[in-house]
Scaffold this motif. Structure first.
Motif, short mmCIF file in Angstrom:
data_model
loop_
_atom_site.label_atom_id
_atom_site.label_comp_id
_atom_site.label_asym_id
_atom_site.label_seq_id
_atom_site.Cartn_x
_atom_site.Cartn_y
_atom_site.Cartn_z
N GLU A 113 120.50 27.90 -22.43
CA GLU A 113 120.40 29.36 -22.45
C GLU A 113 120.11 29.87 -23.87
O GLU A 113 119.29 30.78 -24.05
CB GLU A 113 121.67 30.00 -21.89
N LEU A 114 120.78 29.30 -24.86
CA LEU A 114 120.52 29.70 -26.25
C LEU A 114 119.09 29.36 -26.65
O LEU A 114 118.40 30.17 -27.30
CB LEU A 114 121.52 29.02 -27.18
N SER A 115 118.61 28.18 -26.24
CA SER A 115 117.25 27.77 -26.59
C SER A 115 116.20 28.64 -25.90
O SER A 115 115.10 28.81 -26.43
CB SER A 115 117.03 26.30 -26.21
N THR A 116 116.52 29.16 -24.74
CA THR A 116 115.62 30.09 -24.08
C THR A 116 115.48 31.36 -24.91
O THR A 116 114.41 31.96 -24.97
CB THR A 116 116.14 30.43 -22.66
N ALA A 117 116.56 31.75 -25.57
CA ALA A 117 116.53 32.93 -26.44
C ALA A 117 115.83 32.62 -27.76
O ALA A 117 114.96 33.37 -28.20
CB ALA A 117 117.96 33.42 -26.70
N ASP A 118 116.20 31.52 -28.41
CA ASP A 118 115.59 31.11 -29.69
C ASP A 118 115.95 29.66 -29.94
O ASP A 118 117.07 29.33 -30.34
CB ASP A 118 116.09 31.98 -30.84
N ASN A 176 115.12 27.69 -32.23
CA ASN A 176 115.38 27.33 -33.62
C ASN A 176 116.87 27.37 -33.94
O ASN A 176 117.38 26.57 -34.74
CB ASN A 176 114.64 28.29 -34.56
N ILE A 177 117.59 28.28 -33.31
CA ILE A 177 119.02 28.39 -33.59
C ILE A 177 119.77 27.20 -33.00
O ILE A 177 120.72 26.68 -33.61
CB ILE A 177 119.56 29.73 -33.08
N THR A 178 119.36 26.74 -31.83
CA THR A 178 119.98 25.53 -31.27
C THR A 178 119.82 24.36 -32.22
O THR A 178 120.77 23.62 -32.48
CB THR A 178 119.35 25.19 -29.91
N GLY A 188 106.29 23.80 -36.81
CA GLY A 188 107.23 24.31 -35.84
C GLY A 188 108.64 24.30 -36.39
O GLY A 188 108.88 23.77 -37.49
N GLN A 189 109.57 24.92 -35.64
CA GLN A 189 110.97 25.01 -36.06
C GLN A 189 111.10 25.54 -37.48
O GLN A 189 111.85 25.03 -38.30
CB GLN A 189 111.64 23.65 -35.94
N ARG A 190 110.37 26.62 -37.73
CA ARG A 190 110.26 27.12 -39.10
C ARG A 190 111.47 27.92 -39.56
O ARG A 190 111.59 28.21 -40.74
CB ARG A 190 108.99 27.97 -39.22
N THR A 191 112.36 28.27 -38.64
CA THR A 191 113.53 29.06 -39.04
C THR A 191 114.84 28.32 -38.78
O THR A 191 115.88 28.93 -38.54
CB THR A 191 113.54 30.42 -38.32
N THR A 192 114.80 27.00 -38.86
CA THR A 192 115.99 26.19 -38.63
C THR A 192 116.76 25.88 -39.91
O THR A 192 117.83 25.26 -39.85
CB THR A 192 115.62 24.85 -37.95
N GLY A 193 116.25 26.28 -41.06
CA GLY A 193 116.92 25.98 -42.31
C GLY A 193 116.94 24.49 -42.60
O GLY A 193 117.93 23.97 -43.12
#
Length: 413
Positions: free
Chosen positions: A79-84, A86-88, A203-208
């Motif tokens: 569910e979190l990955s559906t939202a964003d 990168n945060i997962t 990709g995954q540019r906002t994962t830190g």
């Protein structure tokens, strides 16, 4: 059972559990496209999750957690990955370190970590190095200080996923006094720690996931955790995060595709229906992408069952059960990656078949689904996963549970 065992079942109803976090997921989703476009790191969004104690979701309710099983955690991550997505990925290192502390032997050290996570603190991840580090080695070293019982760690890591957002860093290092490989759990905000957002992947540019450096960062002796005590199902647990991330990306792509087709007023003269939403060929594409999302989720949840059994075996006094459970978990997550990678990468490319040229406009940001799926699928090459699965099927070879990357000793020969 050992004295660190506790309730192994699903101690919370999933819908009740998910209801705590869905409003936050919706807020996260609202700004996901803009963050992706601007490469804006989700500091605020991760802070929302910290305040909700999302990082303690696996811990017992009695210890301030939410009592979630691994399958329940996986559903939340989808569910979190559906939202964003990168945060997962940014939280992947936290949940692995938290899982290690969850199954650690009881004592003041373990209890201190439980309390930190129950208070909302999170950990980042810093294991991999680039450059001249040899395979199986690390250039990050822990050195004894001048006073007995004091230690300092120095080095540089790349792929430091989530560390820029974290309170602590799960840092892979080697003690110079004993040669032992350890996890040095260090304060992420210490003055000797520097985080850089220099990850340059498409990709995954906002994962830190950039570089972190450590310049004589103090680490208490109780925070030097021998690596050979790390929870055995860690690799399967890490790969389960990729499966959940891929499933969430596919769901997000399918949802957005259906919404765009539903709202579209323009159509083609050589189409098959008076409106785009009624065109059976377009419906077919939407159906194929939606089916891929369903299958990717089913794969992740099926693998989560095996990882849950590995967790349960870790708390049982039965070495053979533990061994067999870990083999099953490793193979399940590997099989899942081999299949889910192709499903989701193809689905996130196929969605453009239904949208035409307007679908590739930069302001739509639809390329983020393919870029993020392709990137998350590249961290641990599926060709090696397939080889391990095949070797086991043919020869009964037990999977390797912990592996590393570095310069080959044979390079240049």
């Amino acid at each position: 059972m050992p004295d660190n065992a506790f309730d192994l079942g699903e101690t919370a109803d999933y819908e009740t559990l998910a209801a705590r976090f869905r409003p936050i997921f919706e807020r996260i989703k609202a700004g996901a496209v803009q963050r992706e476009r601007d490469r804006a790191l989700p500091f605020e969004q991760i802070e929302w999750l910290k305040q909700a104690r999302f990082g303690a979701v696996r811990f017992p309710v009695s210890a301030g957690g939410h009592g979630a099983s691994i399958p329940q955690l996986t559903r939340l991550l989808i569910e979190l990955s559906t939202a964003d997505s990168n945060i997962t990925q940014a939280l992947r290192g936290h949940f692995a370190f938290a899982e290690d502390r969850l199954v650690a032997p009881p004592g003041p050290g373990r209890d201190a970590w439980w309390a930190r996570f129950a208070a909302g603190e999170i950990a980042g991840n810093a294991w991999s190095e680039i450059g001249d580090v040899l395979l199986g080695e690390t250039n990050t070293k822990v050195t004894p200080g001048e006073q007995p019982g004091t230690f300092y760690v120095s080095g540089q890591k790349y792929y430091s996923t989530g560390s820029i957002f974290a309170d602590w860093v799960d840092l892979y290092a080697q003690r110079v006094d004993t040669g032992e490989f350890v996890i040095a759990a260090v304060d992420a905000r210490d003055q000797g720690v520097t985080h850089f957002d220099d990850w340059d992947g498409f990709g995954q540019r906002t994962t830190g996931s950039g570089t972190s450096t450590y310049d004589r960062v103090p680490v208490p002796e109780e925070n030097l955790i021998p690596f050979d005590t790390r929870f055995r199902y860690q690799t399967a647990f890490y790969q389960l995060f990729h499966l959940a991330t891929l499933a969430g990306i596919a769901h997000a792509a399918a949802d957005e595709l259906a919404a765009r087709v539903r709202a579209r007023t323009r159509t083609f003269s050589h189409g098959n229906a008076p409106t785009y939403a009624q065109d059976p060929q377009i419906q077919q594409v939407v159906g194929e992408v939606t089916a891929a999302a369903f299958a990717a989720e089913a794969i992740a949840l099926r693998a989560a069952e095996d990882v849950q059994r590995a967790y349960e075996a870790a708390l049982a006094d039965d070495p053979e059960r533990d061994r067999q459970a870990n083999i099953a978990a490793e193979l399940a997550t590997g099989k899942g990656q081999v299949v889910a990678t192709n499903l989701v990468v193809q689905a996130t490319s196929k969605l453009f078949d239904a949208l035409g040229a307007s679908g590739v406009r930069a302001d739509a940001g639809l390329d983020r689904f393919w870029r993020n799926a392709r990137t998350v699928s590249s961290h641990n090459p599926t060709v090696f996963k397939a080889k391990v699965i095949g070797d086991n099927a043919i020869n009964g070879t037990e999977p390797v549970y912990v592996w590393a990357i570095g310069t080959s000793p044979q390079a240049g020969r």
